[in-house]
Design a protein around this motif. Structure first.
Motif, mmCIF file in Angstrom:
data_model
loop_
_atom_site.group_PDB
_atom_site.id
_atom_site.type_symbol
_atom_site.label_atom_id
_atom_site.label_comp_id
_atom_site.label_asym_id
_atom_site.label_seq_id
_atom_site.Cartn_x
_atom_site.Cartn_y
_atom_site.Cartn_z
ATOM 1 N N ALA A 227 0.804 -1.226 0.000
ATOM 2 C CA ALA A 227 0.000 0.000 0.000
ATOM 3 C C ALA A 227 0.835 1.272 0.000
ATOM 4 O O ALA A 227 0.716 2.100 0.898
ATOM 5 C CB ALA A 227 -0.949 0.006 1.197
ATOM 6 N N GLU A 229 1.602 5.048 -0.848
ATOM 7 C CA GLU A 229 0.666 6.140 -1.087
ATOM 8 C C GLU A 229 1.415 7.455 -1.068
ATOM 9 O O GLU A 229 2.177 7.737 -0.141
ATOM 10 C CB GLU A 229 -0.435 6.140 -0.015
ATOM 11 N N GLN A 231 1.065 10.797 -0.276
ATOM 12 C CA GLN A 231 0.202 11.705 0.449
ATOM 13 C C GLN A 231 0.639 13.144 0.228
ATOM 14 O O GLN A 231 1.639 13.423 -0.445
ATOM 15 C CB GLN A 231 0.202 11.361 1.940
ATOM 16 N N ALA A 311 0.238 7.295 -8.666
ATOM 17 C CA ALA A 311 0.853 7.857 -7.469
ATOM 18 C C ALA A 311 1.444 9.239 -7.716
ATOM 19 O O ALA A 311 1.893 9.888 -6.771
ATOM 20 C CB ALA A 311 1.950 6.918 -6.957
ATOM 21 N N LYS A 517 -8.501 12.985 -2.366
ATOM 22 C CA LYS A 517 -9.154 11.700 -2.604
ATOM 23 C C LYS A 517 -9.862 11.685 -3.956
ATOM 24 O O LYS A 517 -9.811 10.693 -4.695
ATOM 25 C CB LYS A 517 -10.154 11.428 -1.483
ATOM 26 N N ASN A 520 -7.336 11.430 -6.796
ATOM 27 C CA ASN A 520 -6.745 10.094 -6.899
ATOM 28 C C ASN A 520 -7.673 9.097 -7.576
ATOM 29 O O ASN A 520 -7.241 8.009 -7.968
ATOM 30 C CB ASN A 520 -6.372 9.580 -5.516
ATOM 31 N N PRO A 593 -3.043 -4.007 -1.151
ATOM 32 C CA PRO A 593 -3.011 -2.995 -0.076
ATOM 33 C C PRO A 593 -3.530 -3.491 1.262
ATOM 34 O O PRO A 593 -3.054 -3.056 2.316
ATOM 35 C CB PRO A 593 -3.890 -1.868 -0.635
#
Length: 940
Positions: A227, A229, A231, A311, A517, A520, A593
């Protein structure tokens, strides 16, 4: 012969032992004495030659030695193998060799193959057939073969980059055991459980109860990643381990597609936790270039997490309905949205006065199109937006006065005309809060602030699918954010404005996370083409995949494309790697994930669990051959001794070659790897004692100042004298009593013992080697303070270019990773660590002192202190500090000063005291700026 501790691969060769008595008789045969005929002329010479007596028969002990050599050779030819005793009775039936050949076995794959080969070798000696099954391979019918064919299949078995699917092989194993009820199953397992393995273990339980199951397993200590990510502030990845006995700490490294390291981050498992995370705080541009995360020290596909184009930050276009002549840049909807998206998205806005702003942005290959309070759209623009969404784009709309009075099909739900306002019809008396996000919402897990309020919203018309389309709602259940899939794309809508007129959501951190969110969720490529009413699922072919050790390779023939929506874990058909073109790639990782690592519960089977490192059988041929050769060397020496050819003088000539022959023989046959006590040193590893005298390092509690030895004797003597004078002042005026200054060779000496390093620059000297500069860089980053003194304040001219010393320093610093520098500010902590000073002077007072730049001053002109007790790792001056510090025992200066201030030497010494205190205590003095506020709060 399998019941004995020893077995032989060629037992017929033992028949040669029956010939040993005949060999004994042959060796005892002595040729007849030669007939002696006296020749008178040689009588005199015979008296001069020493008599040498030869035995008539070979001595019995030499015969026994030669018989032992022959016996050892015969035993070695027979292929003896030592079989350790088994806990259960020997199994006579076929053997099914089952191997976990997934990424969990990567750490000791060669040892696992060696154990399997040893098992096949034992089956060969026992005359048993063998079947080899890799649990990470495609399920197929299990067929027995002779041991030689099984060995070839074993050696061709690849280490796969995915986890083994044991349950998929269960029916084939059951069919095999039903056809071969006397078979033995040998399982070489990696000890990991990613799926539910209880059905597979239950299938093996009857075999274990019957004593026909043997397990080889190593401790489950693998570390895996899952997973990843990207951010808003950092790149995070989950770090997993199967049990608390695995490593508790480690490092995760980020690399780009070329394999260049971009950064590292530590991870720590707290207590018995099996999951933690690593956080790589990197600039957004660097994070976007990361394509691979890996655990340092782990060579496994499971310890690698790949990042694809999803990503990376997206290209987002923003169009606002406000007019150019009335919009306020800092209060417009585009301002809040663009500021929220900037950390992770490439924000695009149309040109001022564009007649087709939406078409202009869509032509830039957007991933997300944001429409802030856009009312009715013309037919052409609507068609462009619909095509954009159908091909995988995301349309994000914000409500407003214009949208409240218009309607179109580019909304996830049907809107009710007009808005719901505070104090009006269909409204509430007080602002409402947001309800908690449901599990089906993309925003699930985000924290809602207690002060978040909504004053107005656009309501949605009731419909059966409204609850499914609602992503966020108020406490009364009315939707605030809705979304719906259209084709391969998505339409999402905030039922409030993008500014603060309808709610304070744009002022919260939740707004940033919600937009992230939504962004993505955007697709990265065109949607599949349509044929009639049917739609083809877009697939991506593998371009670069991982092998079992986590290294990139070309895709194997068995790999197949994946759907763009693929989110599962890797398999044999879909190995971990990158799929599709680089500009819109999709990553498939060994772990999904939501996967966890767990250790297999092998204790419940009740079968013996043997370690991987313990050999099942040991071939004794090398040992017997080495012993035979040793006895052969002894036989040769004994023969020479009996023949009188091994005197003291000749022994030196014979023993040395024999010793060399013996060493080559032992080294040629080689001993097992376990006999090596340590790893041979690498050629590039050098271990040299530090040239600093041991008496200086023994007293580690004593603080010493150091100066760099330049090779110029006059400069080095002045540096030593200056630091000696500074030591005298420090001992007299402060609590510090430093030891004698030390001249260090930066290239060879350890610098960590010295808090301050004074380095006078001498023009014309060779530039330090790169290794030396990296060492100096590490010293500065480790807390050391380097004072570079060019000593050229008198020769430097404003606007006249740099001096030779300045050029020398500039070339030195070109490859050093040093911070941004600025002239020493008057309020810098360095000017008040012990004495209050206006600057740092030395023999000259006209030079400029440079230190690490501080953050800019606030509105009141005050500079904030830097975090922690860090000091500027570098100070550059041209005032020749050492010459001003050089004093004799009476305090008189050794070198005249150039300035007109009679207190210049005193100020120079005070500056030296401040430098040392600054290096030892840090910037704690900067906290004095808070004293007035603290006293005021205490009421003093």
């Amino acid at each position: 012969m399998s019941a004995l501790p020893f077995t032989f691969s060629a037992p017929l060769a033992l028949a040669a032992l029956a010939l040993l008595p005949a060999l004994w008789l042959i060796l005892r045969v002595t040729p007849p004495r030669p007939r002696r005929i006296d020749f008178p002329p040689l009588k005199i010479m015979a008296d001069l030659v020493a008599r040498r007596e030869l035995p008539a028969h070979t001595p019995w002990w030499l015969l026994a030695l030669r018989m032992a050599i022959a016996a050892l050779a015969i035993l070695a030819v027979a292929g003896p193998v030592w079989n350790p005793p088994r806990e259960a009775a020997a199994v006579r039936g076929p053997m099914l060799l089952v191997i976990d050949n997934g990424f969990g076995a990567a750490g000791d794959w060669s040892d696992r193959i060696a154990v399997a080969e040893s098992r096949i070798a034992a089956a060969t000696r026992e005359g048993r057939t063998v079947a080899v099954l890799g649990l990470a391979e495609n399920p197929a019918e299990i067929a027995l073969s002779d041991p030689r064919a099984a060995l070839e299949k074993l050696r061709a078995l690849p280490l796969e980059p995915h986890a083994p699917d044991r349950a998929a092989h269960g029916p084939r194993i059951e069919n095999f055991l039903r056809a071969q009820p006397q078979a033995e199953l040998v399982w070489v397992t990696d000890g990991l459980a990613i799926r539910d393995e209880s059905p597979f273990l239950a299938q093996l339980k009857p075999l274990a109860d019957a004593g026909r199951l043997a397990i080889h397993a190593a401790p489950a200590d693998q570390i895996a990643l899952a997973a990843p990510e990207n951010q808003a502030g950092a790149l995070t990845v989950k770090v997993l381990r199967p049990n608390p006995a695995a490593a508790a700490t480690g490092q995760v490294r980020a690399l780009d597609l070329k394999g260049l390291s971009l950064g590292e981050a530590p991870f720590i498992f707290e207590g018995n936790a099996l999951e933690t995370s690593a956080r790589l705080t990197l600039p957004i541009e660097v994070r976007n270039a990361v394509s691979r995360l890996e655990v340092l020290g782990q060579r496994s596909a499971g310890a690698v997490a790949l990042l694809d184009d999803s990503a990376k930050r997206r290209r987002v276009g923003i169009v606002s309905g406000t007019t150019a002549d009335t919009a306020q840049p800092l209060l417009s909807p585009t301002y809040y949205v663009s500021r929220a998206l900037q950390p992770y998205a490439d924000v695009r806005q149309p040109r001022q006065g564009s007649t087709d702003p939406v078409g202009e942005l869509l032509a830039q290959n957007l991933s997300v199109l944001v429409l802030a309070d856009i009312g009715a759209l013309d037919r052409d623009t609507t068609g462009k937006v619909e095509e954009f969404v159908r091909r995988g784009g995301v349309l994000l709309r914000f409500a407003g006065a214009r949208l409240a009075t218009a309607s179109d099909e580019l909304t996830p739900v049907r809107l009710r005309r007009g808005g719901r306002t505070l104090g009006g019809g269909l409204s509430w008396d007080t602002p409402r809060k947001l309800a908690a996000f449901t599990r089906e919402s993309p925003f699930y897990g985000l924290t809602i602030g207690e002060d978040l309020r909504v004053n107005r919203q656009i309501l949605a018309e009731p419909e059966p699918e409204l609850s499914r389309k609602t992503w966020a709602a108020l406490e009364d259940g009315t939707p605030v954010v809705t979304g719906e899939r259209r084709g391969d794309g998505l339409i999402a809508m905030f039922h409030v404005t993008a500014d603060t007129t309808w709610s304070n959501l744009p002022l919260s951190g939740l707004f940033v996370e919600m937009l992230r969110k939504v962004v993505n969720l955007s697709g990265t490529g065109p949607a599949p083409a349509t044929q009639g009413d049917e739609t083809r699922v877009e697939t991506l072919s593998p371009t670069r995949v991982l092998d079992g050790l986590g290294q990139f390779r070309t895709p194997p023939p068995t790999s197949q494309p994946v759907a763009r929506s693929f989110t599962g874990r890797a398999s044999l058909l879909h190995p971990p790697g990158l799929y599709g073109p680089s500009e819109s790639s999709l990553s498939v990782n060994a772990l999904a994930p939501a996967d966890k690592l767990a250790a297999l519960d092998l204790a419940g089977l009740g079968a013996p669990v043997l370690p991987i490192s313990e050999p099942v059988a040991r071939d004794m041929r090398p040992l017997l051959l080495v012993l035979a050769l040793l006895l052969l060397v002894a036989d040769t020496l004994a023969t020479l001794w009996l023949g009188g050819r091994l005197g003291l003088r000749r022994a030196r000539k014979v023993v040395a070659p024999a010793a060399i022959l013996l060493a080559l023989t032992v080294g040629g046959f080689g001993l097992p790897d376990a006999a090596r006590a340590q790893t041979p040193p690498q050629p590039n590893q050098q271990q040299a004692l530090p040239p600093i005298p041991r008496e200086l390092l023994a007293n580690g509690a004593m603080t010493r100042l150091a100066y760099a030895v330049t090779g110029d004797r006059a400069v080095d003597d002045m540096s030593k004298a200056g630091l000696t004078g500074l030591n005298t002042i420090l001992a007299a005026r402060t609590a510090l009593e430093p030891g004698d200054p030390v001249g260090v060779n930066v290239e060879r000496d350890e610098l960590a013992f010295f808090p301050v390093l004074y380095w006078p620059i001498v023009a014309g000297r060779p530039i330090p080697a790169p290794d030396m500069l990296r060492k100096l860089e590490a010293y500065m980053k480790g807390g050391g303070l380097v004072i570079f003194d060019t000593r050229d304040a008198m020769s430097a001219r404003p606007g006249g270019g740099t001096t030779p010393e300045g050029d020398q320093l500039k070339r030195m610093l070109q490859t050093l990773d040093i911070p941004e520098l600025e002239p020493l500010p008057r309020d810098h902590v360095l000017t008040k660590t012990f004495y209050l000073l206006d600057g740092l002077v030395g023999r000259y007072d006209t030079g400029t002192t440079w230190v690490e730049a501080l953050p800019p001053a606030d509105e009141e002109g005050r500079r904030p202190a830097r975090a922690g007790d860090n000091v500027s790792p570098i100070v550059i001056t041209s005032n020749d500090l050492a010459s001003a510090w050089a004093i004799d025992r009476r305090g008189e200066g050794l070198v005249p000063l150039s300035g007109g201030d009679p207190r210049q030497r005193e100020m120079a010494l005070r500056g030296g005291v401040n430098l040392v205190m600054y290096a030892l205590t840090g910037n704690y003095k900067a906290d004095q700026v808070h004293v007035p506020a603290l006293l005021e709060r205490l009421g003093q």
